[in-house]
Design a protein around this motif. Structure first.
Motif, PDB file in Angstrom:
ATOM      1  N   ARG A  29      42.708  14.294  26.256  1.00  0.00           N
ATOM      2  CA  ARG A  29      41.964  15.479  25.822  1.00  0.00           C
ATOM      3  C   ARG A  29      40.991  15.065  24.729  1.00  0.00           C
ATOM      4  NH1 ARG A  29      46.983  15.666  23.277  1.00  0.00           N
ATOM      5  NH2 ARG A  29      46.938  16.085  21.030  1.00  0.00           N
ATOM      6  N   THR A  30      40.051  15.944  24.410  1.00  0.00           N
ATOM      7  CA  THR A  30      39.078  15.636  23.376  1.00  0.00           C
ATOM      8  C   THR A  30      39.062  16.725  22.320  1.00  0.00           C
ATOM      9  OG1 THR A  30      37.261  16.734  24.557  1.00  0.00           O
ATOM     10  CG2 THR A  30      37.605  14.375  24.984  1.00  0.00           C
ATOM     11  N   ALA A  31      38.610  16.351  21.143  1.00  0.00           N
ATOM     12  CA  ALA A  31      38.430  17.282  20.032  1.00  0.00           C
ATOM     13  C   ALA A  31      37.241  16.796  19.226  1.00  0.00           C
ATOM     14  CB  ALA A  31      39.692  17.355  19.167  1.00  0.00           C
ATOM     15  N   SER A  32      36.843  17.602  18.267  1.00  0.00           N
ATOM     16  CA  SER A  32      35.729  17.240  17.399  1.00  0.00           C
ATOM     17  C   SER A  32      36.245  16.822  16.033  1.00  0.00           C
ATOM     18  CB  SER A  32      34.762  18.421  17.242  1.00  0.00           C
ATOM     19  OG  SER A  32      34.089  18.698  18.453  1.00  0.00           O
ATOM     20  N   GLY A  33      35.433  16.078  15.346  1.00  0.00           N
ATOM     21  CA  GLY A  33      35.707  15.720  13.967  1.00  0.00           C
ATOM     22  C   GLY A  33      34.401  15.358  13.296  1.00  0.00           C
ATOM     23  N   PHE A  34      34.457  15.146  11.995  1.00  0.00           N
ATOM     24  CA  PHE A  34      33.254  14.704  11.299  1.00  0.00           C
ATOM     25  C   PHE A  34      33.646  13.845  10.107  1.00  0.00           C
ATOM     26  CE2 PHE A  34      34.464  18.749   9.475  1.00  0.00           C
ATOM     27  CZ  PHE A  34      34.239  18.627   8.116  1.00  0.00           C
ATOM     28  N   VAL A  35      32.789  12.884   9.809  1.00  0.00           N
ATOM     29  CA  VAL A  35      33.031  11.968   8.699  1.00  0.00           C
ATOM     30  C   VAL A  35      32.529  12.620   7.416  1.00  0.00           C
ATOM     31  CG1 VAL A  35      32.500   9.700   7.744  1.00  0.00           C
ATOM     32  CG2 VAL A  35      32.892   9.973  10.197  1.00  0.00           C
ATOM     33  N   THR A 106      26.085  35.197  10.112  1.00  0.00           N
ATOM     34  CA  THR A 106      26.041  34.251  11.218  1.00  0.00           C
ATOM     35  C   THR A 106      26.434  32.862  10.732  1.00  0.00           C
ATOM     36  OG1 THR A 106      24.279  35.491  12.326  1.00  0.00           O
ATOM     37  CG2 THR A 106      24.564  33.184  12.972  1.00  0.00           C
ATOM     38  N   VAL A 107      27.255  32.185  11.521  1.00  0.00           N
ATOM     39  CA  VAL A 107      27.617  30.798  11.252  1.00  0.00           C
ATOM     40  C   VAL A 107      27.387  29.995  12.525  1.00  0.00           C
ATOM     41  CG1 VAL A 107      29.296  31.365   9.452  1.00  0.00           C
ATOM     42  CG2 VAL A 107      30.054  31.187  11.838  1.00  0.00           C
ATOM     43  N   TYR A 108      27.440  28.669  12.407  1.00  0.00           N
ATOM     44  CA  TYR A 108      27.112  27.793  13.519  1.00  0.00           C
ATOM     45  C   TYR A 108      28.218  26.754  13.679  1.00  0.00           C
ATOM     46  CZ  TYR A 108      22.733  30.072  12.560  1.00  0.00           C
ATOM     47  OH  TYR A 108      21.786  31.031  12.337  1.00  0.00           O
ATOM     48  N   VAL A 109      28.852  26.767  14.845  1.00  0.00           N
ATOM     49  CA  VAL A 109      29.934  25.837  15.156  1.00  0.00           C
ATOM     50  C   VAL A 109      29.336  24.636  15.867  1.00  0.00           C
ATOM     51  CG1 VAL A 109      32.122  25.529  16.365  1.00  0.00           C
ATOM     52  CG2 VAL A 109      31.553  27.754  15.350  1.00  0.00           C
ATOM     53  N   LEU A 110      29.514  23.453  15.280  1.00  0.00           N
ATOM     54  CA  LEU A 110      28.978  22.225  15.857  1.00  0.00           C
ATOM     55  C   LEU A 110      30.090  21.471  16.572  1.00  0.00           C
ATOM     56  CD1 LEU A 110      26.721  23.031  13.920  1.00  0.00           C
ATOM     57  CD2 LEU A 110      26.523  20.625  13.239  1.00  0.00           C
ATOM     58  N   ARG A 111      29.815  21.093  17.788  1.00  0.00           N
ATOM     59  CA  ARG A 111      30.786  20.334  18.584  1.00  0.00           C
ATOM     60  C   ARG A 111      30.230  18.954  18.883  1.00  0.00           C
ATOM     61  NH1 ARG A 111      32.087  21.326  24.956  1.00  0.00           N
ATOM     62  NH2 ARG A 111      33.284  19.398  25.286  1.00  0.00           N
ATOM     63  N   ALA A 112      31.004  17.939  18.556  1.00  0.00           N
ATOM     64  CA  ALA A 112      30.604  16.569  18.867  1.00  0.00           C
ATOM     65  C   ALA A 112      30.692  16.339  20.371  1.00  0.00           C
ATOM     66  CB  ALA A 112      31.516  15.586  18.135  1.00  0.00           C
ATOM     67  N   ARG A 142      33.953  35.714  18.547  1.00  0.00           N
ATOM     68  CA  ARG A 142      34.280  35.192  19.871  1.00  0.00           C
ATOM     69  C   ARG A 142      35.157  33.957  19.724  1.00  0.00           C
ATOM     70  NH1 ARG A 142      28.916  36.190  20.066  1.00  0.00           N
ATOM     71  NH2 ARG A 142      28.415  33.963  19.911  1.00  0.00           N
ATOM     72  N   THR A 143      35.809  33.613  20.819  1.00  0.00           N
ATOM     73  CA  THR A 143      36.616  32.400  20.825  1.00  0.00           C
ATOM     74  C   THR A 143      35.697  31.179  20.836  1.00  0.00           C
ATOM     75  OG1 THR A 143      36.704  32.379  23.239  1.00  0.00           O
ATOM     76  CG2 THR A 143      38.473  33.552  22.069  1.00  0.00           C
ATOM     77  N   ILE A 144      36.290  30.027  20.580  1.00  0.00           N
ATOM     78  CA  ILE A 144      35.551  28.774  20.680  1.00  0.00           C
ATOM     79  C   ILE A 144      36.330  27.843  21.612  1.00  0.00           C
ATOM     80  CG2 ILE A 144      34.520  28.983  18.396  1.00  0.00           C
ATOM     81  CD1 ILE A 144      36.598  27.040  17.362  1.00  0.00           C
ATOM     82  N   PRO A 145      35.667  26.913  22.277  1.00  0.00           N
ATOM     83  CA  PRO A 145      36.378  25.981  23.159  1.00  0.00           C
ATOM     84  C   PRO A 145      37.356  25.129  22.354  1.00  0.00           C
ATOM     85  CG  PRO A 145      34.002  25.893  23.529  1.00  0.00           C
ATOM     86  CD  PRO A 145      34.208  26.691  22.284  1.00  0.00           C
ATOM     87  N   GLU A 146      38.472  24.794  22.971  1.00  0.00           N
ATOM     88  CA  GLU A 146      39.453  23.946  22.284  1.00  0.00           C
ATOM     89  C   GLU A 146      38.815  22.631  21.839  1.00  0.00           C
ATOM     90  OE1 GLU A 146      42.391  22.482  20.373  1.00  0.00           O
ATOM     91  OE2 GLU A 146      42.582  24.482  21.248  1.00  0.00           O
ATOM     92  N   GLU A 147      37.856  22.114  22.619  1.00  0.00           N
ATOM     93  CA  GLU A 147      37.210  20.845  22.275  1.00  0.00           C
ATOM     94  C   GLU A 147      36.386  20.943  20.995  1.00  0.00           C
ATOM     95  OE1 GLU A 147      36.951  22.406  25.122  1.00  0.00           O
ATOM     96  OE2 GLU A 147      38.007  21.153  26.584  1.00  0.00           O
ATOM     97  N   SER A 148      36.081  22.172  20.549  1.00  0.00           N
ATOM     98  CA  SER A 148      35.320  22.349  19.309  1.00  0.00           C
ATOM     99  C   SER A 148      36.207  22.319  18.073  1.00  0.00           C
ATOM    100  CB  SER A 148      34.558  23.684  19.342  1.00  0.00           C
ATOM    101  OG  SER A 148      33.569  23.674  20.349  1.00  0.00           O
ATOM    102  N   SER A 149      37.529  22.402  18.267  1.00  0.00           N
ATOM    103  CA  SER A 149      38.438  22.360  17.121  1.00  0.00           C
ATOM    104  C   SER A 149      38.214  21.078  16.331  1.00  0.00           C
ATOM    105  CB  SER A 149      39.900  22.418  17.584  1.00  0.00           C
ATOM    106  OG  SER A 149      40.252  23.713  18.007  1.00  0.00           O
ATOM    107  N   GLY A 150      38.092  21.222  15.026  1.00  0.00           N
ATOM    108  CA  GLY A 150      37.869  20.086  14.152  1.00  0.00           C
ATOM    109  C   GLY A 150      36.419  19.854  13.787  1.00  0.00           C
TER     110      GLY A 150
END
Length: 332
Positions: A29-35, A106-112, A142-150
């Motif tokens: 599976r995949t997820a997001s993260g950031f340094v 408004t906010v912005y969800v960034l997905r790697a 609204r919901t966000i994709p599980e892959e956007s978690s993190g």
């Protein structure tokens, strides 16, 4: 990709954030993260990596690396800080303290996505949820994709305001933002641990609840006042015990629940069914050696009674003036 093409974050903020985003490959599976630091501290959601025996990191420029070190975990707030094997692999996305967005902002969800340009989703803040002095979070519309978690969440100024989390509560999917102020102390940790420490959170997250499903007849013969008093006592115990548990004082939570059950058994001979249910809960605890297991055994007992109390009160005629409403189920 954006859910709100007419509402985009400042372009310079995206240019700054994009190189810091990392795709985490976690056992299929995949997820997001950031340094977040020049030392390679990698921020993500704990549930996305819990139980992982291997974690791959794919940078925005396509470079791949293995993550083998854990810097800090925060189970209560679903946060994890990992560390990349080398510093300065990618530029850090700076975190600065600041005000949280308000309801309707408004906010912005960034997905790697493993490419220079991330996926960007615009959302509105449905509510600012204050769950106690231990956590304030943002609930999105609204919901966000599980892959956007993190992944990082930006406000309209381009400031990182939190970490995106795809959550599930009472069978309902939620999009949440955990504020960055909870991440910043974790970045100051100096020691590291192997990935094996992620096994504990997975075991706890995989706990199977055993909430009894009582028929309405369990409250047979009890007056509305008695039923309401029992529900109030159980809810009050949870209101105090759940925060203690979340602070890590599991033993105190269990003792409070056990004392509440014993007091109700002694005082509520006018509701034999509730007495039996509470005795059954205490008997379950006798067979358990771990305080965590005992606390959850009694929490299951309390939730089972609160459920039947709520159904019993709702089945009665409408609440008369001066009568208390049915007790609420808590999510903790």
């Amino acid at each position: 990709m954006s859910e709100g093409p007419d509402r985009t974050p400042p372009r310079d903020a995206l240019v700054l954030a994009s190189p810091s985003l990392v795709v985490l490959e976690v056992e299929g599976r995949t997820a997001s993260g950031f340094v977040a630091t020049a030392e390679g501290h990698l921020v993500t959601s704990l549930h996305a990596v819990s139980g992982a025996r291997s974690i791959g990191a794919v940078m925005a420029d396509g470079v791949r690396s293995e993550v083998v070190q854990v810097v800090a975990l925060d189970e209560r707030r679903d946060l994890a800080v990992l560390r990349l094997p080398l510093p300065d692999i990618v530029p850090a996305l700076p975190l600065v303290p600041g005000p949280l967005p308000a309801e309707g902002d408004t906010v912005y969800v960034l997905r790697a996505v493993g490419r220079p340009a991330p996926e960007v989703r615009s959302q509105e803040v449905r509510a600012v949820q204050v769950l106690g002095d231990w956590l304030t979070l943002l609930e999105l519309t609204r919901t966000i994709p599980e892959e956007s978690s993190g992944g990082p969440v930006l406000d309209s100024r381009g400031t990182v305001v939190g970490v995106a989390t795809a959550a599930l509560a009472n069978g309902r999917s939620l999009g949440l933002v955990i504020p960055t102020r909870y991440v910043m102390p974790m970045l100051r940790a100096t020691s590291t641990a192997p990935l094996s420490v992620l096994e504990g959170p997975r075991r706890r997250a995989g706990r199977v609840r055993q909430v009894p499903q009582h028929p309405l007849s369990v409250l047979e013969g009890a007056s509305p006042g008695t039923v309401e008093a029992i529900g109030s006592a159980l809810s009050q115990a949870i209101n105090v015990g759940a925060p203690a548990y979340n602070r890590g004082d599991v033993e105190a939570c269990y003792r409070l629940y056990a004392r509440t059950a014993e007091q109700l058994i002694d005082a509520r001979g006018d509701c034999p069914g509730a007495q039996r249910a509470l005795r059954d809960g205490l008997l379950r605890c006798v067979e358990l050696t771990d305080a965590d297991d005992r606390a959850w055994a009694l929490r299951d007992t309390f939730d089972g009674l609160l459920d039947v109390i709520q159904r019993w009160l709702q089945a009665r005629p409408p609440t008369a003036p001066g009568r208390k409403p049915p007790p609420k189920r808590l999510l903790n």
